[in-house]
Design a protein around this motif. Structure first.
Motif, PDB file in Angstrom:
ATOM      1  N   VAL A 171       0.861  -1.215  -0.301  1.00 42.80           N
ATOM      2  CA  VAL A 171       0.207  -0.123  -0.677  1.00 42.80           C
ATOM      3  C   VAL A 171       1.126   0.996  -0.071  1.00 42.80           C
ATOM      4  N   GLN A 172       2.309   1.392   0.975  1.00 43.70           N
ATOM      5  CA  GLN A 172       2.556   2.108   0.733  1.00 43.70           C
ATOM      6  C   GLN A 172       3.520   2.628  -0.285  1.00 43.70           C
ATOM      7  N   LEU A 173       3.920   1.016  -1.513  1.00 42.51           N
ATOM      8  CA  LEU A 173       5.062   1.631  -2.350  1.00 42.51           C
ATOM      9  C   LEU A 173       3.571   2.013  -3.639  1.00 42.51           C
ATOM     10  N   LEU A 174       2.505   1.680  -3.468  1.00 40.49           N
ATOM     11  CA  LEU A 174       1.830   2.172  -4.345  1.00 40.49           C
ATOM     12  C   LEU A 174       1.442   4.043  -3.996  1.00 40.49           C
ATOM     13  N   GLN A 175       1.089   3.985  -3.104  1.00 34.52           N
ATOM     14  CA  GLN A 175       1.220   5.718  -2.834  1.00 34.52           C
ATOM     15  C   GLN A 175       1.498   5.984  -2.723  1.00 34.52           C
ATOM     16  N   SER A 176       2.963   5.478  -2.587  1.00 32.92           N
ATOM     17  CA  SER A 176       3.748   6.429  -2.859  1.00 32.92           C
ATOM     18  C   SER A 176       4.143   7.122  -4.462  1.00 32.92           C
TER      19      SER A 176
END
Length: 487
Positions: free
Chosen positions: A87-92
């Motif tokens: 989730v964090q990678l995609l949001q970044s």
């Protein structure tokens, strides 16, 4: 009785029942949020989903059509951390992502998470995915994959971290669970599978699939992470039943293997990580290689199992965002912190105490936690070890797996506090593994267990616990002055 009905696309529209279920679900969520604001002891993150499914069992498929992509993360260990990191990678990368960070990962919990992401009024009918830009990245209990496959027919990606013996009173055996999961994956023939190549059970899911990607981790033979000769729990080929031969091992049954009876062997991974030997950093350094890039990463998380989780998230990102350069993700990986209770650090600066809280629920996870914590502790430092084990349905009633752990290898100046509903079983296990009685105590109540640890002379506290006792233990650590590490 197992449900056999499979929904069809025509059943996924916004019927009157769907709208009624939607409104009641939103009302239940509002009540839970009010209870939380009033600090009432109401949990039940899956409760709204249970209510909704009583009215419309197909609402998952209806809500799924509100997303451009529907991605599931499952496996025995590491699915919470892998989901959070993906989730964090995609949001970044600027994407809008909906997830279930509360950890409610059975079907009702997934429905609750999807309902929370919607506005208060029922959305207009959604005949297709056009115009939708959101992604759903959902952690799914491995035993819930098959029931979910009967409610949602269109899934874009399934990431599987590993499969270890866990909750065997629920699943029967890890091989029986693997067969269930294979049935679910058969229902999603169009989904891309992102699989752990080092796990033969998981890797076997990619057989005869046109959309399968693999990730793996390498360790040097002289690295402490290398466990020579440990074949682990899965020693037979999942395709032909002949014995697997390992040329190297990571931990448990993860490693580089080949079958003696057929041509099954570890598939070639498209994303592979190497542990780097630099011990100066408090976290972990590792190199990740894809067919086009080779990038060094730093993670604040420790443990070989966390390298697997990060590599899985990077492999999924490479498929979902093929134009994203691996090098652009280093800062997001470095900034990532584990979800609550997944190797979470606490400190009491005024008392010179530090604690590490780790969720463990099976021998593989327990042994890896012990190995990692032993590597990171100051040599010779006294340690208080709290082991809290519950036996509620979510944990599994059978706690005999404790006898398959390496607690007999615990060495040094360690005092053990046995806690949780099965505190006495923990104590018996330690006793018959040679721990002197004056080096342990039984304190079933978790608040008292934390209090005893804080008054003990040892500066280091390690807390290992299973699922349902995790939240009470974390609450006890915070309530008694522990500051969670947010650096």
């Amino acid at each position: 009785m197992v449900e056999q009905t499979v929904i069809t696309t025509e059943q996924t529209g916004w019927t009157l029942g769907t709208r009624l279920a939607f409104i009641l679900g939103k009302l239940c969520i509002a009540l839970l949020q009010l209870a939380q604001w009033l600090r009432l002891p109401w949990g039940g993150t899956a409760f709204p989903g249970r209510v909704v499914l009583k009215i419309d069992r197909n609402i998952v498929a209806t809500l799924r059509r509100r997303y451009h992509g529907f991605i599931l993360v499952t496996g025995t260990n590491g699915k919470t951390s892998t989901t959070a990191q993906l989730v964090q990678l995609l949001q970044s990368a600027g994407l809008e992502v909906v997830s279930n960070p509360e950890g409610a990962n059975m079907v009702p919990g997934l429905v609750t998470a999807l309902l929370k992401a919607e506005p208060i009024w029922p959305p207009a009918a959604t005949p297709g995915y056009s115009g939708q830009t959101r992604l759903a990245v959902l952690e799914v209990d491995e035993g819930s994959l098959l029931p979910l496959s009967r409610r949602v027919t269109e899934v874009d990606m399934v990431i599987i971290t590993n499969l270890f013996p866990d909750q065997l009173d629920r699943y029967g055996s890890v091989n029986a669970l693997a067969k269930q999961m294979k049935k679910a994956l058969t229902a999603w023939r169009g989904a891309t599978l992102v699989l752990n190549a080092d796990d033969p059970l998981v890797a076997s899911f990619g057989q005869n699939r046109s959309h399968a990607r693999y990730f793996a981790v390498e360790t040097a033979d002289d690295d402490p992470a290398f466990i020579s000769g440990e074949a682990g729990e899965v020693s037979l080929c999942p395709l032909c039943g002949q014995r697997l031969h390992y040329s190297s091992s990571r931990y448990a049954h993860l490693g580089c293997y080949a079958c003696s009876g057929c041509d099954f062997s570890r598939p070639r991974p498209s994303v592979i990580a190497w542990l780097l030997p630099d011990k100066k950093e408090p976290g972990t350094l590792f190199l990740v290689r894809t067919p086009t890039e080779e990038v060094e990463f730093y993670s604040a998380l420790t443990g070989l199992y966390n390298v697997y989780n990060t590599t899985a998230a990077l492999a999924a990102t490479a498929v979902l965002q093929p134009k994203t350069k691996l090098a652009s993700l280093t800062s997001a990986v470095a900034a990532f912190r584990a979800p609550a209770g997944r190797t979470e650090y606490f400190s009491w600066p005024d008392r010179s105490k530090e604690a590490t809280l780790v969720l463990v629920k099976n021998p593989a996870g327990f042994n890896q936690a012990l190995t990692t914590l032993a590597d990171t502790q100051t040599e010779g430092a006294a340690t208080t070890l709290i082991i809290a084990i519950n036996d509620l349905p979510a944990d599994g009633r059978d706690v005999s797996w404790l006898w398959d752990t390496y607690i007999d290898a615990i060495a040094g100046d360690v005092f053990v506090i046995c806690s949780g509903r099965r505190a006495r079983d923990v104590a018996v296990c330690f006793k018959y593994n040679g721990l002197p009685l004056d080096k342990m105590m039984v304190v079933p109540e978790v608040n008292k267990a934390v209090r005893e640890a804080l008054t003990a002379p040892a500066p280091n506290i390690i807390v290992l616990c299973n699922y349902t006792v995790l939240a009470p233990l974390r609450q006890a650590l915070v309530k008694q002055g522990g500051k969670a590490d947010a650096t």
